[in-house]
Write a protein that holds these residues in place. Structure first.
Motif, mmCIF file in Angstrom:
data_model
loop_
_atom_site.group_PDB
_atom_site.id
_atom_site.type_symbol
_atom_site.label_atom_id
_atom_site.label_comp_id
_atom_site.label_asym_id
_atom_site.label_seq_id
_atom_site.Cartn_x
_atom_site.Cartn_y
_atom_site.Cartn_z
ATOM 1 N N TYR A 88 -7.808 -2.995 -1.467
ATOM 2 C CA TYR A 88 -6.882 -4.061 -1.848
ATOM 3 C C TYR A 88 -6.935 -5.198 -0.842
ATOM 4 N N THR A 118 -6.088 -2.189 -8.378
ATOM 5 C CA THR A 118 -7.073 -1.763 -7.382
ATOM 6 C C THR A 118 -7.086 -0.249 -7.196
ATOM 7 N N PRO A 119 -5.942 0.414 -6.926
ATOM 8 C CA PRO A 119 -5.990 1.882 -6.849
ATOM 9 C C PRO A 119 -6.235 2.546 -8.202
ATOM 10 N N ASN A 148 0.815 -1.205 0.000
ATOM 11 C CA ASN A 148 0.000 0.000 0.000
ATOM 12 C C ASN A 148 0.852 1.258 0.000
ATOM 13 N N ASN A 172 -7.378 2.584 -0.502
ATOM 14 C CA ASN A 172 -6.750 1.418 -1.121
ATOM 15 C C ASN A 172 -6.374 0.339 -0.116
ATOM 16 N N GLU A 177 -6.610 5.961 -4.316
ATOM 17 C CA GLU A 177 -5.606 5.645 -3.293
ATOM 18 C C GLU A 177 -6.115 5.807 -1.860
#
Length: 468
Positions: free
Chosen positions: A401, A388-389, A163, A397, A394
């Motif tokens: 995620y 995902t982002p 991340n 995320n 973000e």
């Protein structure tokens, strides 16, 4: 798209860093970008450190999963465990390593658990895990210590590291995420050699204790420098609206445009794309775990010598990691979805290739398809971490995620446990054929992925601009 200034402010800088004003702009989709601050304004140093430190931490924890198989025989002899005992210890570890990603993300995004605290906590839990593996003869205590506590610790470090790099490189996250993610596989290589050549019932306590201390120290030192960027932060050297400024970033953004807004987990689920990503993760990770679990056994079943069997696993582990970095870099050029479909197809074809090589008793061909299986079986992880982002932004995320990565919970069950049942019922050829078929279905599902809120015409209008 034209900039729509909505706020201005001044960033609280780290000691020794400049205190530079920033402004927030909104694009035509309504997404907010915080622009004006450089990484050095916020951190006091280059954001590249937020790539190298997570990478080092990921290499440190890779020993828990990718080198565990090399230690199983010695552990079984030293503690009096059966093969089933050692299998369940690792299975529980995989379950908790994947399962902590979502709750850890939820805690992080509410400010309850900072990145540093997550890393410090994870490093201490990893130490407890190795001490349990070293000193507990009772298999249930080993499962609780290494499988549960160690798995949770490794999961905290894994999720936080992935991340972190995604937040600091929103404009070119593919190559960076792939590089960091790759450390989780090839970082285990020295320990694979240690467990194979310098690990026995006479020294296993000392070796495992020292590895636990090593993980604690390395991760804790890296954690000291971990820091998230401000919410909505965007690099100062590239315009988030026109993509002008940095040529490499502009090309990547044209292929992988930013999410149209910041989706909460509930909103991401309602788009239908996050559930599709989860299903694809379950299927693909299951095939990958199946290959890791049974490749050596299949090589022996096919009549190949122990050197070929061991070499095939070594090849798989190294390429598993290197492939993550390569496909991450390629995804900045090709596009994330195209790269994801490509690696899943490669993984599926490799399963059929392993069957063919085994049937004709060709050792070099078997090693080649082990190479392909290792590449495909690792490269999809950074694609999901970057996709995902790309799709949902973000700001959330860590939880988004975490939800996608939780698919590995299910994968560990059918990749290992159900995989062994299929091998018993259908033989290796039948099991590998089923794995190849599952991978092809996963590739078909991945083709259905679409960035929420953005049609294809939006992406085409965002072309790279020359550097200013």
């Amino acid at each position: 798209m034209t900039a729509d200034p909505i706020a201005t402010g001044s960033s609280p800088a780290e000691p020794g860093a400049a205190n530079r004003p920033y402004r927030e702009v909104k694009d035509s989709h309504g997404r907010v970008y915080r622009v004006g601050e450089t990484d050095r304004d916020i951190l006091g140093h280059s954001r590249k450190l937020m790539v190298y430190l997570p990478w080092i931490a990921m290499m440190a924890i890779s020993v828990s999963e990718y080198a565990y198989g090399s230690a199983e025989d010695t552990l079984s002899t030293a503690h009096g465990w059966t093969q089933s005992n050692t299998f369940w210890i690792l299975s529980v570890w995989v379950f908790f390593q994947a399962g902590i990603a979502f709750p850890a993300g939820w805690l992080r995004e509410r400010g309850i658990l900072t990145a540093r605290r997550a890393m410090f906590t994870g490093s201490a839990m990893c130490l407890v895990g190795f001490l349990a593996l070293s000193h507990f003869h009772n298999v249930m205590l080993a499962i609780l210590g290494f499988g549960v506590v160690g798995g949770l610790g490794s999961g905290l470090i894994y999720a936080t590291s992935i991340n972190m790099v995604g937040k600091w490189f929103p404009e070119r996250r593919g190559a960076k995420t792939g590089f960091v993610n790759g450390g989780f596989a090839y970082g285990a290589l020295p320990f694979i050699f240690i467990f194979n050549y310098a690990f026995d019932t006479g020294n296993y306590n000392e070796v495992l204790d020292l590895i636990g201390v090593y993980v604690l120290i390395v991760v804790a030192v890296c954690a000291f420098f971990f820091k998230d960027p401000p919410r909505n932060w965007w690099p100062a050297d590239i315009d988030p609206l026109s993509y002008s400024g940095n040529v490499k970033s502009a090309h990547s953004l044209a292929k992988n445009p930013p999410a149209v807004r910041q989706f909460t987990p509930k909103e991401a689920i309602r788009t239908g794309m996050l559930p599709l990503m989860w299903i694809t993760m379950v299927a693909t990770a299951g095939v990958s775990i199946f290959g890791i679990s049974f490749q050596v056994d299949f090589a022996k079943e096919a009549g190949f010598g122990p050197l070929v069997a061991a070499s095939s696993m070594g090849v798989m582990a190294v390429i598993n990691g290197v492939g993550r970095a390569i496909i991450g870099w390629l995804s900045d050029l090709w596009g994330r979805k195209t790269s994801l479909v490509f690696v899943i197809v490669v993984l599926g074809l490799a399963q059929f290739g392993v069957i063919w090589a085994g049937d004709i008793k060709n050792e070099w061909l078997f090693l080649f398809f082990a190479f392909l299986s290792g590449f495909g079986g690792g490269a999809f992880y950074p694609m999901f971490a970057a996709l995902t982002p790309d799709y949902f932004g973000e700001n959330y995320n860590a939880t988004n995620y975490g939800l996608v990565y939780s698919g590995k919970l299910v994968s560990g069950l059918f990749g290992g446990g159900l995989g062994s049942m299929v091998v018993a019922a259908w033989g290796y050829n039948g099991a590998y054929a089923l794995a190849g078929g599952v991978s092809m279905v996963a590739a078909a599902i991945a083709l259905m992925l679409r960035q929420p809120g953005r049609n294809s015409r939006d992406a085409l209008t965002a072309q790279p601009q020359p550097a200013s």
